[in-house]
Design a protein around this motif. Structure first.
Motif, mmCIF file in Angstrom:
data_model
loop_
_atom_site.group_PDB
_atom_site.id
_atom_site.type_symbol
_atom_site.label_atom_id
_atom_site.label_comp_id
_atom_site.label_asym_id
_atom_site.label_seq_id
_atom_site.Cartn_x
_atom_site.Cartn_y
_atom_site.Cartn_z
ATOM 1 N N ASP A 250 6.190 -11.934 -2.345
ATOM 2 C CA ASP A 250 7.173 -11.522 -3.231
ATOM 3 C C ASP A 250 7.851 -10.157 -3.028
ATOM 4 O OD1 ASP A 250 4.696 -10.608 -3.854
ATOM 5 O OD2 ASP A 250 5.460 -10.092 -6.009
ATOM 6 N N THR A 251 7.045 -9.563 -1.945
ATOM 7 C CA THR A 251 7.651 -8.125 -2.037
ATOM 8 C C THR A 251 8.469 -8.003 -0.558
ATOM 9 O OG1 THR A 251 5.560 -7.394 -0.693
ATOM 10 C CG2 THR A 251 5.639 -6.981 -2.969
ATOM 11 N N VAL A 252 8.685 -9.214 0.291
ATOM 12 C CA VAL A 252 9.144 -9.230 1.689
ATOM 13 C C VAL A 252 10.621 -8.454 1.831
ATOM 14 C CG1 VAL A 252 10.169 -11.358 1.576
ATOM 15 C CG2 VAL A 252 9.444 -10.245 3.495
ATOM 16 N N PHE A 253 11.365 -8.419 0.560
ATOM 17 C CA PHE A 253 12.646 -7.642 0.677
ATOM 18 C C PHE A 253 12.406 -6.043 0.791
ATOM 19 C CE2 PHE A 253 13.869 -11.903 -0.356
ATOM 20 C CZ PHE A 253 15.177 -12.162 0.135
ATOM 21 N N GLY A 254 11.210 -5.600 0.371
ATOM 22 C CA GLY A 254 10.997 -4.380 0.402
ATOM 23 C C GLY A 254 10.332 -3.683 1.699
ATOM 24 N N VAL A 255 10.244 -4.665 2.719
ATOM 25 C CA VAL A 255 9.920 -3.989 4.004
ATOM 26 C C VAL A 255 10.660 -3.248 4.661
ATOM 27 C CG1 VAL A 255 8.898 -4.624 6.460
ATOM 28 C CG2 VAL A 255 8.395 -6.409 4.343
ATOM 29 N N ALA A 339 4.945 -3.261 6.086
ATOM 30 C CA ALA A 339 4.820 -2.013 5.150
ATOM 31 C C ALA A 339 6.046 -1.911 3.936
ATOM 32 C CB ALA A 339 5.082 -0.646 5.988
ATOM 33 N N VAL A 340 5.483 -2.174 2.790
ATOM 34 C CA VAL A 340 6.190 -2.048 1.677
ATOM 35 C C VAL A 340 5.870 -0.858 0.947
ATOM 36 C CG1 VAL A 340 7.055 -3.360 -0.469
ATOM 37 C CG2 VAL A 340 6.026 -4.552 1.880
ATOM 38 N N HIS A 343 5.512 -0.524 -3.004
ATOM 39 C CA HIS A 343 4.492 -1.553 -3.691
ATOM 40 C C HIS A 343 3.097 -1.405 -3.029
ATOM 41 C CE1 HIS A 343 8.000 -2.371 -6.162
ATOM 42 N NE2 HIS A 343 8.610 -2.785 -4.974
ATOM 43 N N ASP A 344 2.800 -0.440 -2.225
ATOM 44 C CA ASP A 344 1.684 -0.312 -1.743
ATOM 45 C C ASP A 344 1.478 1.126 -1.293
ATOM 46 O OD1 ASP A 344 -0.271 -0.071 0.829
ATOM 47 O OD2 ASP A 344 -0.678 -1.871 0.314
ATOM 48 N N GLN A 345 0.022 1.672 -1.983
ATOM 49 C CA GLN A 345 0.013 2.973 -1.993
ATOM 50 C C GLN A 345 -0.236 3.788 -0.695
ATOM 51 O OE1 GLN A 345 0.740 4.899 -4.626
ATOM 52 N NE2 GLN A 345 0.273 6.843 -3.625
ATOM 53 N N ARG A 346 -0.981 3.042 0.319
ATOM 54 C CA ARG A 346 -1.023 3.446 1.826
ATOM 55 C C ARG A 346 0.438 3.689 2.270
ATOM 56 N NH1 ARG A 346 -5.158 -0.153 4.727
ATOM 57 N NH2 ARG A 346 -3.557 -1.704 4.134
ATOM 58 N N ASP A 347 1.121 2.510 2.195
ATOM 59 C CA ASP A 347 2.324 2.601 2.781
ATOM 60 C C ASP A 347 3.260 3.642 2.097
ATOM 61 O OD1 ASP A 347 1.553 0.438 4.107
ATOM 62 O OD2 ASP A 347 2.573 -1.151 2.941
ATOM 63 N N PHE A 348 3.224 3.904 1.048
ATOM 64 C CA PHE A 348 3.981 4.904 0.144
ATOM 65 C C PHE A 348 3.729 6.296 0.736
ATOM 66 C CE2 PHE A 348 4.633 8.049 -3.261
ATOM 67 C CZ PHE A 348 5.831 7.721 -3.594
ATOM 68 N N GLU A 349 2.433 6.754 0.917
ATOM 69 C CA GLU A 349 2.174 7.977 1.456
ATOM 70 C C GLU A 349 2.359 8.175 2.899
ATOM 71 O OE1 GLU A 349 -2.315 8.301 1.104
ATOM 72 O OE2 GLU A 349 -2.103 7.831 -1.078
ATOM 73 N N PHE A 350 2.368 6.975 3.629
ATOM 74 C CA PHE A 350 3.106 7.188 5.143
ATOM 75 C C PHE A 350 4.225 7.420 5.169
ATOM 76 C CE2 PHE A 350 3.812 5.297 9.231
ATOM 77 C CZ PHE A 350 2.710 5.654 10.089
#
Length: 822
Positions: A250-255, A339-340, A343-350
């Motif tokens: 459901d988050t694929v548009f946010g990649v 990477a979204v 909606h994913d904290q690791r990706d957010f920090e990166f």
């Protein structure tokens, strides 16, 4: 003996048990069976108090069930292969086989000195050829069943030791043995296809009602079943497509970017010729020297480097950059993630660190509006926004519809993913079970014929300073002929992970001397499953998972009737001293030999069973050990004092005719027996021992007043029988003193006389306006009217009632009466 000489008593009975072969057991269809098993130890050289606790727990249960009429299998053996023996060989110049044999001999002597009820005729060791012959045979059965394969894998490699290391052997990026920097290396390795059994391993957890919930949860999380979708991202300028697995389609548009593991096999091709190739390769080298645990820790800084290449988001058509990141591992999923960052904290920090786009596509389900700016990733499910035709759908609906869209357009598909990976069993070490495979240039990988097993591990080996396995350099072992074509070939020089050896040892115990089979099915079917398994929680995942896997496979191959090996599991706590786990580095190790020399084996056992419930950590206490010793001596003196008076007396069998102190002692006796029985069945050994101690106090109280020798005879017999599972040597000696013949451990467990538990009189508290004014003994079956009349006529209450009006009389049955007056 007037005084308790534990050395004389314990050695006497250990010799007697051996002469009688008391603990030798065979199949007996006339009796119910009970298979009691503690996890087999590694022969490190000496027992520690953790061993003593583990084995004492099992011994109590084995003896208790024997006294209940069960045919009890209680074996012991040795998990004898492994790296520590090689380390000892290198450090001491002793061949691993000799070091291991010497350690087994010493530890066997220690176990015997503790008086443990093992059937030593069933002893096995994983390093004995008549055991690892069948480990090799089982490997071949797995191979024929398509459950073994050899494949390239990224492994932890120590260049100094020249071997693969498990994650647990890598500390801070360095080898725990030699402290060299560990590298990530591609090697051909042998695997067991445990993932084929992932669903069954997971589903069967619900059937294991006798297992601690925390252990089942740990296995559940380790298997890590998750449902989601694979999505294919075409790489710009190539024919290749990066495939990722996600539980959140459901988050694929946010990649907004892709992240690959630095070990991904396509990385070399992707970065070849890019402007900053040297920088990328430097990053790869730094990351691959780190261990997986450090890389994936939550507090580890997320680091990465841009490859210079792009791929296409198949649902948006956007070109998105491909990065390498330290937090993505090749061993999980496909080694690539979409990477979204919203909606994913690791990706957010990166993304924040490298100033990459953050696009929110899931909104709060309450507001249904995206945030103006995100301070952290919004990881919850919600309502889709900025997601084309799927906007406005809730996350669950969107997952299903987006997955169907991917499948319809050949862009991806629904998939179940597991955290569990296939079991890598190769070890580039000497001291292990040789893998029974021949490598032929003409025929490829050829199994060793079963009739040629075992492939013997040579003992005349030389350990080179570089740590390389001696097997590869041992011509007589490595050079052979192909079983197929007869041409020159070479043996596989990797050995098996020691967990392979310990994944089936409980089956070999059932039929340890069989030279024709690993085990006879009928015999194993009699004993299996293990009724009670006991060991440390540190084995909750790997060993227990592998043992379950082996059992399922052998069931499917028709070699076993059961598919789960252990019905009940007890994970005991650690033994601590000064608040810390015992270790040489902390200088807080207590040597069991010293305790036995000072106080005897029964004292060591009694203390360690009394000090804490089995599942909790136990704090070592010298005063506690001394207290256990004093209690045994107290029991010894009690029996000694009575022996001349009771030896020719028949024991009491009922409470009829008993009154006063006699009746009370028999009530306490059977009340204690009921509690001890109940507590042992529930592993509450500490409270069982406490109840016995209170009973001994009651007996000493009776000793000052009572003279009923028939009652004392019964009371002493019951006392010795209740103590027998906990302190087996002193119980034998006291039983003999009382005129018992044979072993106390072959006596039936005493039965509780329910009639003795009945209380005919109870004490009632008397209150006036809530204040205690008196107590009175009354018949247990007194009516409320009779009780009320008794209380109101009680002279001791008259001063508090006289001249006042009784408003009401409150009766709490069997406890108190409160007279309310005004």
């Amino acid at each position: 003996m007037r005084t308790y000489d534990f050395n004389q008593v314990e050695l006497k009975w250990q010799q007697r048990w051996d002469e009688w072969e008391l603990y030798k057991v065979t199949e007996d269809s006339d009796k119910p069976k009970f298979y009691c098993l503690e996890m087999l130890p590694y022969p490190s050289g000496k027992l520690h108090m953790g061993h003593v606790r583990n084995y004492a727990i099992g011994d109590v249960l084995a003896r208790f069930q024997t006294m209940h009429g069960y045919n009890v299998l209680h074996p012991m053996g040795w998990d004898a292969f492994g790296l520590p023996a090689e380390n000892a060989a290198i450090q001491r110049g002793i061949p691993p086989a000799i070091w291991t044999r010497d350690n087994i001999a010493y530890m066997r002597k220690q176990l015997r000195r503790l008086g443990l009820s093992y059937d030593w005729s069933r002893e096995i060791a994983s390093c004995w050829p008549d055991y690892y012959r069948w480990t090799q045979w089982l490997f071949l059965q797995f191979y024929k069943a398509g459950l073994v394969y050899k494949a390239d894998a990224v492994v932890n490699w120590c260049p100094s030791c020249a071997t693969v290391l498990a994650n647990e052997q890598v500390v801070g990026g360095n080898c725990e043995r030699c402290d060299s920097a560990v590298e990530q290396k591609h090697l051909e390795q042998w695997f067991f296809r445990i993932t084929k059994y992932a669903d069954r391993l997971l589903d069967n957890l619900e059937k294991l009602e006798g297992w601690p919930e925390k252990v089942k949860t740990m296995q559940h999380n380790w298997i890590g079943r998750s449902e989601g979708a694979t999505i294919r991202f075409p790489i710009v300028g190539t024919e290749k497509t990066l495939e990722v697995f996600t539980t959140r389609p459901d988050t694929v548009f946010g990649v907004t970017f892709m992240v690959l593991a630095p070990e991904h096999p396509w990385v070399d091709e992707l970065i070849a010729g890019v402007e900053h190739e040297a920088k990328v390769r430097e990053f790869i080298g730094e990351v691959t020297r780190q261990d997986e645990i450090s890389r994936t820790a939550e507090d580890t800084e997320k680091l990465g480097v841009f490859t210079g290449r792009y791929c296409v988001n198949p649902l948006t058509g956007d070109e998105i950059p491909i990065w390498l990141g330290n937090y993505v591992l090749m061993g999980y999923g496909t080694g690539a993630i979409m990477a979204v960052p919203a909606h994913d904290q690791r990706d957010f920090e990166f993304a924040k660190k490298y100033d990459l786009p953050i696009r929110q596509v899931i909104a709060d389900p309450e507001t249904k509006m995206p945030a103006e700016e995100l301070d952290a990733a919004f990881e919850a499910e919600g309502v889709l926004v900025n997601s084309g035709e799927f906007s406005g759908l809730d996350s669950n609906t969107a997952k299903e519809r987006i997955t169907r869209y991917l499948e319809a357009n050949n862009l991806g598909m629904f998939k179940v993913q597991y955290r569990l990976r296939d079991w890598l069993i190769s070890r580039q070490r000497y001291w292990g079970a040789p893998i029974p495979i021949v490598i032929c240039d003409k025929c490829g990988l050829v199994p060793v014929p079963e009739e040629e097993l075992p492939v013997l591990l040579p003992e005349d080996v030389h350990f080179a300073p570089d740590g390389k396995s001696p097997l590869a350099q041992h011509a007589a072992f490595a050079e052979t002929r192909c079983p197929n074509c007869g041409e020159k070939a070479r043996r596989e020089t990797d050995t098996m992970d020691t967990f392979v050896c310990s994944s089936w040892y409980f089956l070999r115990y059932c039929d340890p001397h069989n030279s024709e089979k690993a085990f006879d099915k009928d015999i194993v079917d009699y004993w299996m499953p293990v009724d009670q398994y006991i060991g440390g929680v540190e084995h909750a995942i790997l060993h227990l998972m592998y043992a379950r896997f082996f059992t399922m496979v052998l069931h499917d191959l028709g070699l076993l009737s059961v598919e789960e090996p252990f019905t009940n599991l007890l994970t005991q706590g650690m033994v601590l001293k000064d608040g810390f786990k015992m270790s040489k580095s902390k200088g807080n190790v207590v040597d069991p030999d010293h305790i036995i020399e000072r106080f005897g084996a029964d004292t060591a056992r009694l203390f360690i069973l009394f000090a804490a419930p089995p599942e909790r950590d136990l704090e070592w206490s010298e005063s506690g050990v001394e207290g256990a010793y004093r209690f045994i001596n107290r029991v010894w003196r009690l029996v000694q004092d009575y022996v001349p008076q009771v030896n020719d007396v028949e024991p009491t069998t009922k409470s009829d005719g008993l009154v006063g102190e006699d009746k009370e002692l028999r009530r306490v006796m059977h009340q204690t027996l009921a509690k001890v029985t109940y507590d042992i069945e529930r592993f509450n050994f500490n409270t069982a021992i406490s109840a016995i101690m209170e009973y001994v106090n009651a007996f000493y109280h009776y000793k000052e007043k009572g003279e009923n020798m028939a009652l004392c005879r019964e009371g002493l017999e019951k006392l010795v029988l209740m103590l027998a599972p906990f302190v087996p040597h002193v119980a034998e000696e006291l039983w003999e003193m009382l005129g018992g013949t044979g072993s106390v451990h072959r006596e039936p467990w005493p039965q509780v006389d329910e009639a003795a538990l009945r209380v005919e009189e109870i004490t009632i508290v008397l209150q006036v306006n809530g204040k205690v004014r008196d107590r009175v003994g009354v018949p247990v079956d007194i009516s409320e009217e009779e009780l009320k009349e008794l209380v109101l006529s009680r002279e001791t209450l008259a001063p508090y009632i006289a001249g006042k009006t009784v408003v009401k009389v409150i009766i709490v049955p069997r406890k108190l009466v409160n007279v309310v007056v005004k």
